[in-house]
Design an enzyme around this catalytic site. Structure first.
Site, PDB file in Angstrom:
ATOM      1  N   HIS A 293       0.824  -1.213   0.000  1.00  6.67           N
ATOM      2  CA  HIS A 293       0.000   0.000   0.000  1.00  6.67           C
ATOM      3  C   HIS A 293       0.855   1.258   0.000  1.00  6.67           C
ATOM      4  O   HIS A 293       0.404   2.319   0.439  1.00  6.67           O
ATOM      5  CB  HIS A 293      -0.927   0.007   1.221  1.00  6.67           C
ATOM      6  CG  HIS A 293      -1.946  -1.089   1.207  1.00  6.67           C
ATOM      7  ND1 HIS A 293      -1.867  -2.193   2.018  1.00  6.67           N
ATOM      8  CD2 HIS A 293      -3.051  -1.260   0.448  1.00  6.67           C
ATOM      9  CE1 HIS A 293      -2.895  -2.999   1.784  1.00  6.67           C
ATOM     10  NE2 HIS A 293      -3.629  -2.461   0.830  1.00  6.67           N
ATOM     11  N   HIS A 294       2.096   1.148  -0.503  1.00  8.99           N
ATOM     12  CA  HIS A 294       2.941   2.348  -0.536  1.00  8.99           C
ATOM     13  C   HIS A 294       2.380   3.378  -1.506  1.00  8.99           C
ATOM     14  O   HIS A 294       2.694   4.556  -1.417  1.00  8.99           O
ATOM     15  CB  HIS A 294       4.378   1.992  -0.916  1.00  8.99           C
ATOM     16  CG  HIS A 294       4.581   1.652  -2.361  1.00  8.99           C
ATOM     17  ND1 HIS A 294       4.180   0.449  -2.895  1.00  8.99           N
ATOM     18  CD2 HIS A 294       5.127   2.349  -3.384  1.00  8.99           C
ATOM     19  CE1 HIS A 294       4.481   0.431  -4.191  1.00  8.99           C
ATOM     20  NE2 HIS A 294       5.052   1.566  -4.514  1.00  8.99           N
TER      21      HIS A 294
ATOM     22  N   LYS B  86      -3.169  -2.606  -7.647  1.00 10.91           N
ATOM     23  CA  LYS B  86      -3.547  -2.976  -9.017  1.00 10.91           C
ATOM     24  C   LYS B  86      -3.079  -4.388  -9.315  1.00 10.91           C
ATOM     25  O   LYS B  86      -1.955  -4.766  -8.982  1.00 10.91           O
ATOM     26  CB  LYS B  86      -2.884  -2.004 -10.004  1.00 10.91           C
ATOM     27  CG  LYS B  86      -3.340  -2.176 -11.446  1.00 10.91           C
ATOM     28  CD  LYS B  86      -4.602  -1.391 -11.673  1.00 10.91           C
ATOM     29  CE  LYS B  86      -5.135  -1.584 -13.076  1.00 10.91           C
ATOM     30  NZ  LYS B  86      -5.748  -2.913 -13.278  1.00 10.91           N
TER      31      LYS B  86
ATOM     32  N   LYS C  55       6.679  -4.526 -10.510  1.00  8.05           N
ATOM     33  CA  LYS C  55       6.423  -4.201 -11.920  1.00  8.05           C
ATOM     34  C   LYS C  55       5.974  -2.743 -12.062  1.00  8.05           C
ATOM     35  O   LYS C  55       6.476  -2.015 -12.922  1.00  8.05           O
ATOM     36  CB  LYS C  55       5.350  -5.153 -12.465  1.00  8.05           C
ATOM     37  CG  LYS C  55       5.020  -4.983 -13.924  1.00  8.05           C
ATOM     38  CD  LYS C  55       3.911  -5.957 -14.342  1.00  8.05           C
ATOM     39  CE  LYS C  55       4.304  -7.387 -14.132  1.00  8.05           C
ATOM     40  NZ  LYS C  55       3.288  -8.341 -14.610  1.00  8.05           N
TER      41      LYS C  55
ATOM     42  N   LYS D 184      -3.266  -8.907  -6.569  1.00  6.09           N
ATOM     43  CA  LYS D 184      -3.620  -9.991  -7.486  1.00  6.09           C
ATOM     44  C   LYS D 184      -4.819 -10.725  -6.919  1.00  6.09           C
ATOM     45  O   LYS D 184      -5.039 -10.756  -5.698  1.00  6.09           O
ATOM     46  CB  LYS D 184      -2.451 -10.963  -7.665  1.00  6.09           C
ATOM     47  CG  LYS D 184      -2.456 -11.658  -9.021  1.00  6.09           C
ATOM     48  CD  LYS D 184      -2.037 -10.704 -10.123  1.00  6.09           C
ATOM     49  CE  LYS D 184      -1.969 -11.407 -11.474  1.00  6.09           C
ATOM     50  NZ  LYS D 184      -1.452 -10.503 -12.521  1.00  6.09           N
TER      51      LYS D 184
ATOM     52  N   SER E 275      -3.374  -0.350 -18.651  1.00  3.93           N
ATOM     53  CA  SER E 275      -4.432  -0.301 -17.637  1.00  3.93           C
ATOM     54  C   SER E 275      -4.391   1.024 -16.889  1.00  3.93           C
ATOM     55  O   SER E 275      -5.431   1.593 -16.543  1.00  3.93           O
ATOM     56  CB  SER E 275      -4.272  -1.455 -16.641  1.00  3.93           C
ATOM     57  OG  SER E 275      -4.828  -2.640 -17.133  1.00  3.93           O
TER      58      SER E 275
END
Length: 472
Positions: free
Chosen positions: A65-66, A71, A95, A107, A363
């Protein structure tokens, strides 16, 4: 329920992280925070099937949660398990940092084989999964934004978007809760092929560095490069398609039913059409075939693109790989042991965290489009066209020369959404590779591009924690 006892994908990711962390100067506690999965939501829900019920296992993992939102895609597979989802969420964190996309990693996974369910059953599963995420605040345009992954696509994303909108009436940015949506639901052009296109950009950028290619005994550029691609799904198909467009020769294609090879080249679209018609890539005219798919990976080539599932290249088969470059279109296709051996053999692996980042990059563009509520190019396209036309007319008047119509049309044309998306993706993949390579070249103790990519990601994430005041 999936068996978790023999899985070590997350451990492999952590091992790669630890190898890279040695090349940084960050405190151990901060490194532990970056590496850990912050939130793991494992749940079950029933669906009605036939005259009875079936209980579905599912997960959503928010690794870091930095940055917000988090996503990551949702995988539909009967082989999915908690370890895999945690590993993929971690890879998403790194990534996003590598390609400078402002998301934390996440994920999801649903333990089903989608081929064994009707469309109606898949819709029920997807909507129920979304409802469970909503109840626990694991989805939202500012919280956690899913996307397609193995076994899911635009259809499933549209069900997620509709469910979220239904349960959040009046939320202006509701469609930003998920990406990879159909265009009709305010998706973005170029998203479907983005991961494969990004792989092709990554490979092209890698082989454009003559100094690196000379060490491999190869010439610079994609021309005359022989490529084998594993997987003819969305990522594999588009990777092969765009690599061929960029000048490479696709000599081999591998799928779960087997592999085909032709040293003179294969037409990817013809092979795809053959598979649609027959159900298999085997039997394609003029190609040598192998019933064992992994044999296809071991045929002569310069570049191998594993674009299927993880752990396809291990210590058992790496020495049989004849490619000089492995471009990881899939997540985790090479084990750490295989990479170590391949590096000792003098090969280069373009790591998954960078190589397949085209999907999350586009995205990000789709998410921005949903928040701004306007398509890219809509406001400036016509203005740019008219301005360019005035410029060309002025030049023609000054010089007394007329520009050919086909040349004029190319020059004056304003950029469309797909052109802007592809341009942004190309720029992202090129600049990110240069960042990784610079780290690799400047630090002689760093042996692989993967370690270099991890070092860059760790530094960026650590800086985010420090800027937030979370870490001194």
């Amino acid at each position: 329920m999936a068996n978790h006892s023999d899985t070590n994908f997350f451990a492999d990711v952590c091992k790669n992280f630890d190898n890279a962390a040695k090349h940084t100067s960050h405190q151990e506690g901060l490194l532990s925070q970056i590496k850990a999965c912050n939130s793991v939501y494992r749940f079950q829900f029933p669906i009605r099937r036939g005259n009875g019920f079936e209980v579905i296992d599912a997960w959503r993992v928010e690794h870091s949660h930095h940055m917000s939102p988090t996503k990551g895609g949702i995988r539909y597979s009967d082989m999915v398990n908690e370890d895999e989802v945690m590993a993929l969420a971690a890879l998403m964190t790194y990534k996003c940092a590598i390609v400078n996309v402002p998301f934390g990693g996440a994920k999801g996974g649903i333990c089903i084989d989608p081929k064994k369910y009707t469309v109606g059953e898949l819709e029920n599963i997807t909507r129920r999964y979304t409802t469970e995420l909503i109840k626990k605040n694991f989805i939202g345009p500012a919280v956690d934004v899913p996307a397609p992954d193995y076994g899911s696509g635009e259809r499933e994303m549209s069900w997620i978007a509709d469910t979220y909108q239904t349960m959040n009436p009046g939320q202006l940015d509701a469609l930003g809760c998920v990406t990879g949506k159909p265009i009709a639901l305010h998706g973005i052009r170029g998203r479907k092929e983005a991961t494969g296109r990004g792989v092709a950009y990554a490979v092209r950028e890698c082989v454009d560095h003559a100094e690196d290619m000379q060490k491999l005994g190869l010439t610079a550029g994609l021309g005359n490069k022989r490529v084998i691609v594993q997987g003819l799904g969305n990522v594999g198909f588009h990777s092969a398609k765009f690599l061929a467009e960029f000048g490479a020769t696709i000599v081999g294609l591998c799928e779960y039913e087997g592999a085909i090879y032709n040293e003179n080249g294969l037409n990817v679209e013809e092979v795809f059409a053959h598979r649609v018609a027959t159900g298999s890539i085997l039997g394609f005219p003029g190609a040598k075939e192998f019933k064992n798919s992994k044999e296809g990976l071991e045929q002569p080539c310069d570049i191998l693109v594993p674009a299927a599932l993880e752990n396809q290249i291990t210590s058992e088969n790496i020495k049989n790989i004849k490619a000089k470059i492995i471009a990881e279109g899939a997540n985790g296709p090479c084990t750490p042991e295989a990479e170590e051996i391949f590096t000792e053999m003098g090969g280069i692996i373009i790591p998954d965290m960078y190589c397949n980042a085209g999907g999350v990059t586009v995205s990000y563009f789709e998410w921005l489009k949903n928040l701004s509520h306007v398509a890219f190019g809509r406001m400036e396209n016509r203005y740019a066209t008219n301005s360019n036309a005035i410029l060309i007319n002025t030049l023609e008047n000054i010089t007394g020369k007329t520009i050919l119509k086909e040349h004029r049309d190319l020059i004056v044309k304003g950029a469309s959404e797909i052109e802007l998306v592809n341009s942004g993706l190309e720029d992202t993949m090129i600049n990110s590779y240069i960042e990784i390579r610079n780290t690799w070249v400047k630090n002689k103790d760093i042996k692989t591009l993967r370690t270099a990519a991890f070092v860059g990601a760790i530094d960026k994430i650590a800086m985010s924690y420090m800027n937030l005041g979370i870490w001194p």
